[in-house]
Enzyme design. Structure first.
Site, short mmCIF file in Angstrom:
data_model
loop_
_atom_site.label_atom_id
_atom_site.label_comp_id
_atom_site.label_asym_id
_atom_site.label_seq_id
_atom_site.Cartn_x
_atom_site.Cartn_y
_atom_site.Cartn_z
N VAL A 11 -63.15 -47.71 18.88
CA VAL A 11 -64.34 -47.39 18.09
C VAL A 11 -64.85 -45.99 18.45
O VAL A 11 -65.08 -45.15 17.58
CB VAL A 11 -65.44 -48.45 18.31
CG1 VAL A 11 -66.76 -48.00 17.71
CG2 VAL A 11 -65.02 -49.78 17.69
N LYS A 35 -57.27 -41.43 31.01
CA LYS A 35 -57.47 -41.32 29.57
C LYS A 35 -58.03 -39.94 29.23
O LYS A 35 -57.59 -39.28 28.29
CB LYS A 35 -58.44 -42.42 29.11
CG LYS A 35 -58.43 -42.63 27.61
CD LYS A 35 -59.56 -43.52 27.16
CE LYS A 35 -59.16 -44.96 27.10
NZ LYS A 35 -60.24 -45.80 26.51
N THR A 120 -70.32 -53.54 19.64
CA THR A 120 -70.86 -54.80 19.10
C THR A 120 -71.63 -55.52 20.19
O THR A 120 -71.08 -55.80 21.26
CB THR A 120 -69.70 -55.68 18.58
OG1 THR A 120 -69.03 -54.94 17.59
CG2 THR A 120 -70.22 -56.98 17.98
N LEU A 152 -65.46 -50.70 11.21
CA LEU A 152 -64.08 -50.24 11.00
C LEU A 152 -63.07 -51.26 11.50
O LEU A 152 -63.31 -52.00 12.45
CB LEU A 152 -63.85 -48.87 11.64
CG LEU A 152 -64.02 -48.65 13.13
CD1 LEU A 152 -62.82 -49.16 13.92
CD2 LEU A 152 -64.22 -47.16 13.38
N GLU A 154 -59.18 -51.94 12.83
CA GLU A 154 -58.05 -51.25 13.44
C GLU A 154 -56.93 -51.14 12.40
O GLU A 154 -56.73 -52.06 11.61
CB GLU A 154 -57.55 -52.03 14.66
CG GLU A 154 -58.51 -51.91 15.82
CD GLU A 154 -58.04 -52.66 17.05
OE1 GLU A 154 -56.82 -52.79 17.24
OE2 GLU A 154 -58.90 -53.11 17.81
N PHE A 265 -59.65 -61.96 2.92
CA PHE A 265 -59.73 -62.88 4.07
C PHE A 265 -59.48 -64.33 3.70
O PHE A 265 -59.99 -65.24 4.34
CB PHE A 265 -61.04 -62.69 4.84
CG PHE A 265 -60.98 -61.46 5.71
CD1 PHE A 265 -60.98 -60.20 5.14
CD2 PHE A 265 -60.86 -61.57 7.08
CE1 PHE A 265 -60.84 -59.06 5.92
CE2 PHE A 265 -60.74 -60.44 7.87
CZ PHE A 265 -60.74 -59.18 7.29
N GLY A 273 -56.87 -62.79 15.54
CA GLY A 273 -56.86 -62.31 16.93
C GLY A 273 -57.53 -60.96 17.00
O GLY A 273 -58.36 -60.63 16.14
N CYS A 276 -62.02 -58.13 18.41
CA CYS A 276 -63.34 -58.34 17.80
C CYS A 276 -63.62 -59.80 17.43
O CYS A 276 -64.54 -60.40 18.00
CB CYS A 276 -63.49 -57.46 16.57
SG CYS A 276 -63.62 -55.73 17.02
C1 UDX Z 1 -62.60 -56.77 12.37
C2 UDX Z 1 -63.55 -56.54 11.17
O1 UDX Z 1 -62.82 -56.69 9.96
C3 UDX Z 1 -64.20 -55.17 11.26
O2 UDX Z 1 -65.14 -54.99 10.21
C4 UDX Z 1 -64.89 -55.04 12.61
O3 UDX Z 1 -65.47 -53.77 12.78
C5 UDX Z 1 -63.94 -55.32 13.76
O4 UDX Z 1 -63.32 -56.60 13.58
P1 UDX Z 1 -60.14 -55.96 13.03
O5 UDX Z 1 -60.31 -56.82 14.25
O6 UDX Z 1 -59.62 -54.58 13.20
O7 UDX Z 1 -61.56 -55.80 12.27
O8 UDX Z 1 -59.15 -56.71 12.05
P2 UDX Z 1 -59.22 -57.54 10.68
O9 UDX Z 1 -58.48 -56.81 9.65
O10 UDX Z 1 -60.59 -57.95 10.33
O11 UDX Z 1 -58.36 -58.84 11.10
C6 UDX Z 1 -58.76 -59.68 12.17
C7 UDX Z 1 -57.78 -60.81 12.36
O12 UDX Z 1 -57.85 -61.72 11.27
C8 UDX Z 1 -56.31 -60.38 12.44
O13 UDX Z 1 -55.66 -61.10 13.46
C9 UDX Z 1 -55.75 -60.74 11.08
O14 UDX Z 1 -54.38 -61.01 11.11
C10 UDX Z 1 -56.55 -62.00 10.77
N1 UDX Z 1 -56.67 -62.27 9.33
C11 UDX Z 1 -57.34 -61.41 8.51
C12 UDX Z 1 -56.13 -63.45 8.81
O15 UDX Z 1 -55.54 -64.26 9.53
N2 UDX Z 1 -56.29 -63.71 7.47
C13 UDX Z 1 -56.96 -62.87 6.63
O16 UDX Z 1 -57.07 -63.20 5.43
C14 UDX Z 1 -57.49 -61.69 7.17
#
Ligand code: UDX
Length: 476
Positions: A11, A35, A120, A152, A154, A265, A273, A276
């Site tokens: 972040v 780092k 967060t 955001l 990743e 989603f 996983g 976050c």
């Molecule tokens: C998340 C939030 O989306 C973001 O707004 C916040 O700032 C940080 O946490 P991130 O952890 O980068 O972002 O990934 P994200 O794309 O949200 O996916 C999270 C997890 O959910 C992943 O393991 C992904 O594989 C899983 N996922 C996502 C599903 O299993 N099914 C879906 O339909 C969407």
């Protein structure tokens, strides 16, 4: 504007580089010397698409510098806190790094500082930061504390900064709101040159939502928990599909057409996983409980997510019968595509369980190998996706990297001992991949056996799933 960012993780570093890209003078601090050494050479210590060229450009232009927290406090009026808030044993967020930074600001700064929480954090953290600033201030510091939660993702973090759905700022003064509006002005007015899309026409109307600090903090936790709930919900519906013979892809599509629900989603799989969702969900539940609100709804979300791995392994067991001694090829280790992050990745739990059952694992991930190796050294890591399936009794798809769609399936099949795919991410059309000669098991959809001509003895003799179909011929 002069802006400091404390904490150069996913972040913090993305925020720092993007703020520099839109024209600010940014100073980014981190306590990890190794780092910092990399960053001073304009090297990004993790994989995030688009970040490296942007960072190099801003460093070369002198708009982005790196150094210590003390320097960051001295340099700028506006300070973003982006330090880690890892989970404690009891699920609560560990806020010690935030407290330490607040204390340091209180002791060092002598004139006005706007302290912006971007990490967060649980609701009411802003009030605690205010208290620390007041308590430890030695130079009659004038300050504001604001919350500016980060949404955001990743893998698409740079894009998300430049094209946000909303910018939320939680403030207790007009001065803080005005400063934050000034910081984001180039994004709100779209006066930046988009580093992601050539001839970009996006960002017509970004909503700048101003709230109190508590509400802003809650928006972040509540949003992540809601999205996690959506995923667990669709995973349960997928379980039901497997039993009653429905197709989860169609169910998600049909549900998503309702704008009140939305299609995003609703992809089932082996569970969510990353750093976050799992920790934010836990912290949110703990915070609610401490406030006297029973949020057991979210405990179920967590429970359903944990059971995804066991359900997936059960499918593998059904196919292979005995796992001990079997060669298993794994595609994907990162918790999602386009990142090298394996923190709380379903892959780690899955592979650990398979190892315990005696499987011989060969894994491939386009970016996450190094990070996975550091936490799980006892499996074979492969240089490419083909090497991972050599002699394999089964191929498990764990992360839906785009490159897995472009494989030479004849080659994959010929390399495998038995052409069996267990797909935890529903990457392929069952009929199409079945026509290529694979036995294909996915999530919430029919299992597919290869057509008789392509059928392989091992696959056809394995116990079959319910609702099995023979595919028509087609290409993948
Ligand atoms: C998340 C939030 O989306 C973001 O707004 C916040 O700032 C940080 O946490 P991130 O952890 O980068 O972002 O990934 P994200 O794309 O949200 O996916 C999270 C997890 O959910 C992943 O393991 C992904 O594989 C899983 N996922 C996502 C599903 O299993 N099914 C879906 O339909 C969407």
């Amino acid at each position: 504007m002069k802006i400091s960012v404390i904490g150069a993780g996913y972040v913090g570093l993305t925020t720092a580089a993007c703020l520099a890209e839109i024209g600010h003078q940014v100073f980014c601090a981190d306590s990890d010397e190794q780092k910092l050494a990399k960053l001073r050479k304009a090297e990004v210590p993790f994989y995030e698409p688009g970040l490296s060229p942007m960072l190099q450009k801003s460093c070369a232009a002198g708009r982005l510098e790196f150094g210590t927290t003390e320097e960051a406090i001295d340099r700028s009026e506006c300070i973003f806190i982006c330090v880690g808030t890892p989970p404690l044993e009891n699920g609560e967020a560990d806020l010690s790094a935030i407290e330490a930074v607040a204390r340091m600001i209180a002791k060092r700064a002598s004139d006005y500082r706007l302290v912006i929480e971007k990490s967060t954090v649980p609701v009411q953290t802003g009030s605690q930061v205010r208290r620390i600033l007041m308590l430890h201030s030695t130079n009659s510091l004038d300050y504001d504390v604001a919350s500016n939660p980060e949404f955001l993702r990743e893998g698409t973090a740079v894009n998300d900064f430049f094209h946000p759905d909303r910018i939320v700022v939680g403030v207790e003064s007009t001065r803080a709101a005005d400063l934050l509006r000034e910081i984001y002005k180039p994004v709100l007015d779209k006066t930046f040159t988009c580093p992601v899309h050539p001839n970009c026409t996006k960002n017509t109307d970004v909503r700048f939502l101003v709230t109190d600090t508590n509400s802003a903090e809650l928006i972040k936790h509540a949003s992540n928990s809601f999205l996690a709930m959506k995923i667990s919900y669709i995973n349960m519906v997928a379980n039901l599909c497997e039993v009653v013979g429905a197709d989860i892809s169609k169910v998600s599509e049909g549900m998503g057409l309702d704008p009140r629900i939305g299609r995003a989603f609703l992809n089932p799989g082996i569970g969510f996983g990353g750093f976050c969702f799992p920790k934010d969900l836990q912290a949110f539940v703990r915070m609610a409980e401490k406030s006297g609100c029973d949020f057991s709804l979210l405990r179920e979300v967590e429970k359903i997510n944990k059971l995804r791995i066991e359900r997936f392994i059960e499918k593998v067991r059904k196919e292979l019968w005995v796992i001990r001694g079997k060669r298993i090829g794994v595609w994907g280790l990162a918790f999602k595509p386009n990142t090298d992050d394996v923190r709380f990745a379903p892959s780690l739990v899955l592979l650990q369980a398979l190892l315990q059952e005696g499987a011989i694992i060969s894994a491939y991930d386009p970016e996450a190998t190094e990070k996975a190796q550091a936490v799980m050294p006892n499996i074979k890591y492969c240089a490419d996706a083909y090497e991972a399936v050599k002699g394999a009794d089964a191929l498990l798809i764990v992360t839906e990297w785009e490159q897995f769609r472009q494989m030479d399936w004849n080659k994959v099949s010929s390399l495998m001992e038995s052409p069996l795919i267990v797909d935890g991410r529903n990457m392929f059309d069952p009929q199409e991949i079945g026509a290529k000669g694979f036995r294909y098991i996915s999530v919430g959809r029919e299992s597919v056996a290869p057509p008789p001509s392509a059928a392989n003895a091992a696959a056809s003799s394995s116990p079959s799933m319910r609702h099995e179909k023979q595919p028509q011929d087609s290409t993948v």
